[in-house]
Design a protein around this motif. Structure first.
Motif, PDB file in Angstrom:
ATOM      1  N   ALA A 224      12.512  -9.720  -6.010  1.00  0.00           N
ATOM      2  CA  ALA A 224      11.280  -9.025  -6.397  1.00  0.00           C
ATOM      3  C   ALA A 224      11.588  -7.612  -6.872  1.00  0.00           C
ATOM      4  O   ALA A 224      10.749  -6.724  -6.823  1.00  0.00           O
ATOM      5  N   LYS A 226      12.281  -4.286  -8.982  1.00  0.00           N
ATOM      6  CA  LYS A 226      11.519  -3.612 -10.035  1.00  0.00           C
ATOM      7  C   LYS A 226      12.012  -4.023 -11.433  1.00  0.00           C
ATOM      8  O   LYS A 226      11.222  -4.335 -12.315  1.00  0.00           O
ATOM      9  N   VAL A 322       4.192 -10.968  -6.003  1.00  0.00           N
ATOM     10  CA  VAL A 322       4.544  -9.570  -5.750  1.00  0.00           C
ATOM     11  C   VAL A 322       5.063  -8.906  -7.028  1.00  0.00           C
ATOM     12  O   VAL A 322       4.658  -7.797  -7.381  1.00  0.00           O
ATOM     13  N   ASP A 325       2.158  -8.347  -9.409  1.00  0.00           N
ATOM     14  CA  ASP A 325       1.026  -7.523  -8.971  1.00  0.00           C
ATOM     15  C   ASP A 325       0.932  -6.203  -9.722  1.00  0.00           C
ATOM     16  O   ASP A 325      -0.141  -5.788 -10.132  1.00  0.00           O
ATOM     17  N   ARG A 326       2.076  -5.551  -9.909  1.00  0.00           N
ATOM     18  CA  ARG A 326       1.992  -4.221 -10.519  1.00  0.00           C
ATOM     19  C   ARG A 326       1.524  -4.275 -11.971  1.00  0.00           C
ATOM     20  O   ARG A 326       0.866  -3.363 -12.445  1.00  0.00           O
ATOM     21  N   LYS A 329      -2.336  -5.428 -11.834  1.00  0.00           N
ATOM     22  CA  LYS A 329      -3.203  -4.361 -11.340  1.00  0.00           C
ATOM     23  C   LYS A 329      -3.630  -3.444 -12.487  1.00  0.00           C
ATOM     24  O   LYS A 329      -4.761  -3.003 -12.553  1.00  0.00           O
ATOM     25  N   LYS A 330      -2.696  -3.193 -13.396  1.00  0.00           N
ATOM     26  CA  LYS A 330      -2.983  -2.303 -14.516  1.00  0.00           C
ATOM     27  C   LYS A 330      -4.058  -2.859 -15.434  1.00  0.00           C
ATOM     28  O   LYS A 330      -4.686  -2.122 -16.176  1.00  0.00           O
ATOM     29  N   SER A 427      -8.276  -1.047  -5.349  1.00  0.00           N
ATOM     30  CA  SER A 427      -7.928  -2.450  -5.320  1.00  0.00           C
ATOM     31  C   SER A 427      -6.769  -2.631  -4.356  1.00  0.00           C
ATOM     32  O   SER A 427      -5.696  -2.088  -4.560  1.00  0.00           O
ATOM     33  N   TYR A 428      -7.036  -3.351  -3.287  1.00  0.00           N
ATOM     34  CA  TYR A 428      -5.994  -3.571  -2.293  1.00  0.00           C
ATOM     35  C   TYR A 428      -5.346  -4.928  -2.519  1.00  0.00           C
ATOM     36  O   TYR A 428      -6.007  -5.878  -2.888  1.00  0.00           O
ATOM     37  N   PHE A 429      -4.063  -4.973  -2.276  1.00  0.00           N
ATOM     38  CA  PHE A 429      -3.367  -6.255  -2.370  1.00  0.00           C
ATOM     39  C   PHE A 429      -2.564  -6.449  -1.108  1.00  0.00           C
ATOM     40  O   PHE A 429      -1.816  -5.565  -0.686  1.00  0.00           O
TER      41      PHE A 429
END
Lengths: 664, 95
Positions: A224, A226, A322, A325-326, A329-330, A427-429
């Motif tokens: 996972a 970056k 995971v 998600d980043r 989210k955007k 926004s929670y994850f």
């Protein structure tokens, strides 16, 4: 007698359900796979001489206060539908959390049996659990089970029979109905956990604290990562594709196609010359040819599903959420949106249904709108065919279609966010990370077989009927005369699809045959293949002489009269337009808003058209140096689509500014 | 960020306030890896999320350990399970 299975997410409820009922419900090694209740009867081998026992598998829940819709199902069921016995499935390696829910279940008064599941992992993790003490303290039978191997299941069912009809007392005595209100609730919760903590201290021994770094954590940091996360995901999908479409898949497909050919010849010989040519052509070219063309892809799909099942079982999918998600989210989605999309690679319908695990209504509807863009099992034969016929490297095309899908989803989400944005919000994850494990070949095989069965049933029902209909419409004119040779354009099929073909000229495939196949695809995407086989009179797309997909690719391509660029545009159009009607039905159910549904369908149509247009026009420009036919009318249509989007975005921006002013 | 924390510590020392760490707003994004921290508060207006975290055993008085930081996600250990949470949620868990 009715037994409900309840427990935390990913404690192995559905695996246990499958093991005791012999059913093959969908399982995956991540939390939240089961989103609706499933029912089945305990199989004979585990229920000797007993009367029928009904088992109800419920979605996972962490407590009786529901957080998401699917947790609500569980809470409602155990509270209102009076099951005779509850089997509480506990991941034995995580007692300290699981017992919170257990103490709540024990207060319902329904006899409870605890299944300490995953007991096969205890030794490996250096954990010792004293189930006798646990049994005494909780006042209910506690059985050690391992649903993946089937150990302890017989005893579990026996225990359920023994407690049947008895009453259950609650061990947690802090419970008092007299006090009410927020403060009392809070106090109760804390006392409950304190009770659980004390209990765990008594029954559990851990050699290594769970907070210590393990090799799994090291794996997470790589998988996972970056930078590495996305390339690793890409490489895995590529591997899955090249195995299923270039190597293993075609190898098996070869045999199958041979059998279909034999069946064709055999049927032809059986009918002889007496049967009318119209009828024999319907049977041979319409039904055997059309269905056979779709069936020929079965082995490719089976290999793919087998590999995907291995991936799902390994625990990797939660990491994909995971990694994603980043990015999601955007664009206003949550990492959880990836789960419906992953499920959607099998079929969009369960994928869309899986959006239930998303709490936020806007995010849920957006995900339901975008999930069908993911290439599903029915779209795979279409991808495989076009990749094989028009491009030499099939795996490359297949993999890139997945990434185009992801790109479309991301851009789509961004647009939907700009249109429906209700202002800044948090926004929670949060997602539980299951342990990695060696995937089970047996489970992957079972999953593959059940999906293959569904594919065959579809081919033998809806696909067969559609192909027969396409063939009949192609054979007759409106006055029910058989179409004369050389007068193919006078058929019913041609006259229905010709107006649509006009719309497709700017996309490079403005002929009625291709339009007809695309329209048939709305009923079921496999129909695209079947209908192409019927309208072009091809019997199969897979070469039987050589071990490769469509070795006579040049022939198929020349029959269709498409350039590679137009073929890619046609593929894109079929993949990224609205899904089949059944999936649209699922979208309707989960979105629960006609406005969202129609906006979704309109958006999907616009996206499919736009993508196909640009692929064709730019591709033609690059390969031939000039633009393709129908540049201007196509551009006008796309401009209209974009202006509607721009208008909706501006309207929302104004609304947001207005809200902001009012707030100030 | 480190500067802000340092600044707050200085300020707190000067004024000699009692609720030092709450004012410092130390949350899971600013803690040492592999070290269990006692949760002080779940700082969110989202009561459902608070309730949900509670059911996982993630509430004031319990311990949370950051296992790794992956891009914008934090892998944390609460009770005996691993969770991946995003930065916004990590910020809401004050320690």
């Amino acid at each position: 007698m009715r037994i409900a299975l309840a427990g935390n997410p990913n404690s192995g409820k559905t695996t246990l359900f499958n093991a005791i009922t012999g059913k093959i419900e969908y399982v995956g090694n991540w939390p939240g796979v089961t989103i609706a209740r499933k029912e089945g009867d305990v199989k004979k081998a585990l229920n000797k001489g007993g009367s029928k026992i009904r088992v109800i598998d419920l979605p996972g829940a962490y407590s009786l206060s529901p957080f998401t819709t699917e947790e609500n199902i569980t809470s409602e069921f155990v509270k209102n539908e009076n099951p005779d016995v509850i089997i509480n499935i506990i991941d034995v390696t995580n007692l300290s959390r699981s017992l919170f829910f257990t103490t709540q279940l024990l207060e319902l008064g329904i006899p409870l049996v605890i299944a300490l599941n995953k007991s096969d992992l205890l030794k490996k993790k250096g954990i010792v659990v004293n189930s006798l003490v646990l049994e005494k303290q909780l006042g209910c039978p506690v059985m050690e089970t391992a649903s993946t191997t089937g150990s302890g299941l017989l005893e579990l069912i026996e225990q359920a029979k023994i407690v049947y009809g008895k009453t259950q007392s609650a061990p947690f005595t802090g419970y008092s109905k007299s006090a009410s209100g927020q403060a009392a609730d809070d106090k109760l919760k804390h006392e409950r956990f304190a009770f659980v903590n004390q209990l765990v201290k008594e029954v559990e021994m851990r050699k290594v604290a769970s907070s210590k770094q393990t090799i799994q954590d090291t794996a997470d940091r790589i998988i996972a990562n970056k930078i590495l996360g996305i390339p690793i995901f890409g490489a895995i999908i590529y591997l899955v594709f090249s195995l299923s479409q270039t190597y293993l898949g075609p190898l098996f497909a070869d045999y199958l196609v041979g059998w279909i050919d034999t069946l064709y010849d055999y049927t032809e010989g059986l009918m002889g010359a007496e049967v009318s040519p119209v009828l024999s052509s319907l049977l041979l070219d319409g039904i055997i040819g059309g269905v056979g063309a779709v069936m020929g892809f079965l082995p490719l799909i089976m290999v793919l599903f087998f590999l995907l099942a291995l991936l799902e079982d390994s625990g990797y999918m939660a990491r994909v959420a995971v990694v994603m998600d980043r990015y999601l989210k955007k664009v206003g989605l949550s990492g959880k949106s990836i789960i419906p999309m992953v499920i959607g690679t099998g079929c969009a319908i369960p994928g869309v249904m899986a959006t239930r695990t998303i709490r936020d209504e806007r995010q849920r509807r957006t995900t339901a709108m975008l999930t069908p863009f993911m290439p599903c099992g029915a779209k795979l034969p279409v991808i495989a065919l076009f990749a094989g016929v028009f491009f030499s490297d099939a795996a490359w095309v297949g993999t890139s279609m997945y990434f185009v899908a992801i790109l479309v989803i991301v851009v789509g989400a961004l647009i939907v966010q700009r249109i429906t944005n209700e202002g800044p919000s948090k926004s929670y994850f949060i997602m539980e990370l299951p342990d990695y494990r060696l995937p089970s070949l047996k489970r992957a095989l079972i999953s593959m077989m059940s999906r293959a069965q569904a594919f065959i049933i579809r081919a033998a029902t809806i696909i067969l009927v559609c192909n027969a209909a396409v063939h009949i419409m192609q054979t007759f004119t409106w006055s029910f005369q058989v179409v004369e040779p050389g007068m193919e354009n006078s058929s019913i099929l041609a006259s229905i699809s010709s107006p649509f073909a006009l719309l497709f000229i700017p996309l490079g495939f403005g002929v009625w045959q291709l339009a007809a196949a695309a329209i048939a695809g709305f009923i079921a995407k496999e129909n695209v293949i079947g209908a192409l086989a019927v309208v072009y009179g091809l019997t199969n797309f897979i070469d039987t002489e050589e071990f490769e997909l469509v070795a006579g690719a040049g022939d198929v391509a020349s029959v269709m009269g498409l350039t590679s660029v137009a073929a890619l545009a046609y593929l894109m159009f079929n993949l990224f337009t609205p899904p089949c009607f059944a999936a649209i039905g699922a979208m309707n159910a989960e979105m629960d808003s006609k406005r969202w549904l129609w906006a979704g369908i309109g958006f999907q149509l616009g996206v499919g058209y736009t993508l196909a247009y640009f692929v064709y026009q730019f591709g033609t420009l690059i390969t031939t140096g000039s633009l393709g036919a129908g540049v201007i009318p196509g551009l006008a249509g796309i401009a209209a689509f974009f202006s509607i989007i721009a208008y909706l975005i501006r309207r929302n921006d104004q609304k947001l500014r207005h809200d902001l002013k009012e707030a100030v | 960020m480190e500067l802000t924390v340092a600044h707050n510590i200085c300020k707190n020392n000067l004024s000699g306030t009692r609720e030092e760490s709450v004012k410092q707003n130390l949350n899971l994004t600013g803690v040492e890896i592999n070290y269990p921290y006692k949760i002080k508060e779940i700082d969110t207006e989202d009561d459902n999320m608070k309730e949900f975290l509670f059911a996982l055993g993630c509430y004031e008085g319990e311990k949370a350990t950051v296992i790794s930081i992956l891009a914008e996600n934090y892998v944390i250990n609460v009770k005996d399970a691993r969770y991946s949470i995003n930065e916004e949620l990590a910020k809401a868990i004050l320690v």
